[in-house]
Scaffold this motif. Structure first.
Motif, short mmCIF file in Angstrom:
data_model
loop_
_atom_site.label_atom_id
_atom_site.label_comp_id
_atom_site.label_asym_id
_atom_site.label_seq_id
_atom_site.Cartn_x
_atom_site.Cartn_y
_atom_site.Cartn_z
N VAL A 48 24.56 -18.59 54.78
CA VAL A 48 24.91 -18.32 53.39
C VAL A 48 25.15 -16.83 53.17
CG1 VAL A 48 24.08 -18.38 50.99
CG2 VAL A 48 23.70 -20.34 52.50
N VAL A 49 24.21 -16.00 53.63
CA VAL A 49 24.30 -14.57 53.30
C VAL A 49 25.33 -13.81 54.12
CG1 VAL A 49 21.95 -14.44 52.42
CG2 VAL A 49 22.37 -13.85 54.79
N MET A 50 25.55 -14.18 55.36
CA MET A 50 26.48 -13.39 56.18
C MET A 50 27.92 -13.43 55.65
SD MET A 50 24.60 -11.62 58.05
CE MET A 50 25.99 -10.75 58.75
N PRO A 51 28.46 -14.59 55.30
CA PRO A 51 29.81 -14.56 54.72
C PRO A 51 29.86 -13.74 53.43
CG PRO A 51 29.28 -16.79 55.40
CD PRO A 51 28.01 -15.98 55.53
N ARG A 52 28.82 -13.81 52.63
CA ARG A 52 28.78 -13.04 51.39
C ARG A 52 28.79 -11.54 51.65
NH1 ARG A 52 24.32 -15.77 47.37
NH2 ARG A 52 25.46 -17.70 46.95
N VAL A 53 27.91 -11.11 52.53
CA VAL A 53 27.82 -9.67 52.78
C VAL A 53 29.08 -9.15 53.48
CG1 VAL A 53 26.59 -9.64 55.01
CG2 VAL A 53 26.16 -7.84 53.34
N LEU A 54 29.66 -9.96 54.35
CA LEU A 54 30.91 -9.54 55.00
C LEU A 54 32.05 -9.42 53.99
CD1 LEU A 54 30.63 -11.62 58.29
CD2 LEU A 54 30.52 -9.11 58.08
N ARG A 55 32.21 -10.42 53.12
CA ARG A 55 33.26 -10.34 52.09
C ARG A 55 33.05 -9.12 51.19
NH1 ARG A 55 32.57 -16.00 51.93
NH2 ARG A 55 31.14 -15.79 50.16
N ARG A 56 31.83 -8.92 50.77
CA ARG A 56 31.53 -7.79 49.89
C ARG A 56 31.81 -6.46 50.57
NH1 ARG A 56 25.41 -6.90 48.26
NH2 ARG A 56 25.39 -5.96 50.32
N SER A 57 31.39 -6.32 51.81
CA SER A 57 31.60 -5.06 52.51
C SER A 57 33.07 -4.81 52.82
CB SER A 57 30.76 -5.00 53.79
OG SER A 57 29.41 -4.76 53.47
N VAL A 58 33.80 -5.84 53.18
CA VAL A 58 35.24 -5.66 53.41
C VAL A 58 35.90 -5.22 52.10
CG1 VAL A 58 37.42 -6.88 53.88
CG2 VAL A 58 35.46 -7.19 55.40
N ARG A 59 35.58 -5.90 51.01
CA ARG A 59 36.16 -5.53 49.71
C ARG A 59 35.82 -4.08 49.36
NH1 ARG A 59 32.84 -7.69 46.11
NH2 ARG A 59 32.10 -5.66 45.45
N ARG A 60 34.57 -3.71 49.51
CA ARG A 60 34.16 -2.34 49.17
C ARG A 60 34.86 -1.30 50.05
NH1 ARG A 60 27.58 -2.88 48.59
NH2 ARG A 60 27.54 -3.67 46.44
N THR A 61 35.02 -1.63 51.32
CA THR A 61 35.66 -0.70 52.24
C THR A 61 37.14 -0.56 51.92
OG1 THR A 61 34.05 -1.28 53.95
CG2 THR A 61 36.05 -0.18 54.68
N GLY A 107 15.09 -11.06 48.35
CA GLY A 107 15.84 -11.78 49.37
C GLY A 107 16.47 -10.76 50.30
N VAL A 108 17.21 -11.24 51.25
CA VAL A 108 17.86 -10.36 52.21
C VAL A 108 19.13 -9.76 51.60
CG1 VAL A 108 16.95 -11.61 54.20
CG2 VAL A 108 19.20 -12.19 53.30
N THR A 109 19.65 -8.76 52.27
CA THR A 109 20.92 -8.17 51.88
C THR A 109 21.98 -9.25 51.80
OG1 THR A 109 20.35 -6.08 52.93
CG2 THR A 109 22.69 -6.50 52.60
N GLY A 110 22.72 -9.27 50.70
CA GLY A 110 23.81 -10.23 50.54
C GLY A 110 23.41 -11.56 49.92
N ALA A 111 22.14 -11.73 49.57
CA ALA A 111 21.70 -13.01 49.00
C ALA A 111 22.18 -13.20 47.57
CB ALA A 111 20.18 -13.12 49.07
N GLY A 112 22.44 -12.11 46.86
CA GLY A 112 22.85 -12.22 45.47
C GLY A 112 21.79 -11.75 44.49
N LYS A 113 20.91 -10.87 44.96
CA LYS A 113 19.80 -10.38 44.12
C LYS A 113 20.29 -9.70 42.85
CE LYS A 113 18.18 -7.80 47.41
NZ LYS A 113 19.14 -8.07 48.49
N SER A 114 21.23 -8.77 43.00
CA SER A 114 21.71 -8.02 41.84
C SER A 114 22.42 -8.93 40.85
CB SER A 114 22.66 -6.90 42.29
OG SER A 114 21.99 -6.00 43.14
N THR A 115 23.21 -9.85 41.37
CA THR A 115 23.94 -10.78 40.51
C THR A 115 22.97 -11.64 39.71
OG1 THR A 115 25.79 -10.80 42.05
CG2 THR A 115 25.64 -12.63 40.50
N LEU A 116 21.96 -12.18 40.37
CA LEU A 116 20.98 -13.01 39.68
C LEU A 116 20.17 -12.18 38.69
CD1 LEU A 116 19.63 -15.74 39.20
CD2 LEU A 116 18.06 -15.19 41.09
#
Length: 172
Positions: free
Chosen positions: A91-104, A8-17
């Protein structure tokens, strides 16, 4: 399901699944970014092809990636199952944005000890920009690969909504 690609694309949840499926099925799970990035400055693994060849020669595994170009065909040749998180940008953009903000903000250590930075947000390689700009291209590539007879027989499970993925996972 013995040799699984979660794509899937970045932020889809590949690693989690991939981790969740690995735990349920008792299979080793491999995070492609951890294999690819090996050190500070986002250094790339010089032995990636050898390492991926070795791990995919095992009878059971899960990899959370379409694969970097150097190993993409190798992964697809050896997989027997593809779990495709085919989610839209909404679906993916809010996920990747939240993740990147948290990581930063937290300065979370990532692959090879690297970290996302505020300055990194300006790069076209940043996960948020990458997810946005590569969404359609990644979708086309996965679609093409799942239909490519060179990679048959591939059992492809395609999920277009997170709730469908969750329902499937609950049944595993």
């Amino acid at each position: 399901m013995q040799r699984i690609l979660v794509v899937g694309v970045t932020g889809a949840g590949k690693s989690t699944l991939a981790r969740a499926v690995g735990e349920r099925l008792g299979m080793p799970c491999h995070e492609m970014d951890t294999l690819y990035f090996t050190g500070p400055g986002w250094a790339v693994n010089d032995t990636l092809v050898e390492e991926v060849s070795l791990l995919t020669s095992e009878p059971r595994w899960i990899v959370d990636s379409v694969g970097y170009p150097e190993v993409r065909d190798l992964l697809w040749d050896r997989a027997d199952t593809v779990l495709w998180l085919d989610y839209g940008k909404r679906v993916v953009m809010p996920r990747v944005l939240r993740r990147s903000v948290r990581r930063t903000v937290t300065r979370e250590s990532l692959f090879g000890g690297n970290r996302e930075t505020w300055a990194g947000w300006l790069s076209k390689e940043h996960p948020a920009w990458w997810a946005w700009s590569q969404h359609a291209e990644r979708h086309r590539e996965i679609e093409r690969r799942t239909r490519d007879p060179r990679f048959a027989p591939l059992d492809t499970l395609r999920f277009s909504r997170p709730r469908d993925t969750a329902a499937w996972l609950a049944s595993v």
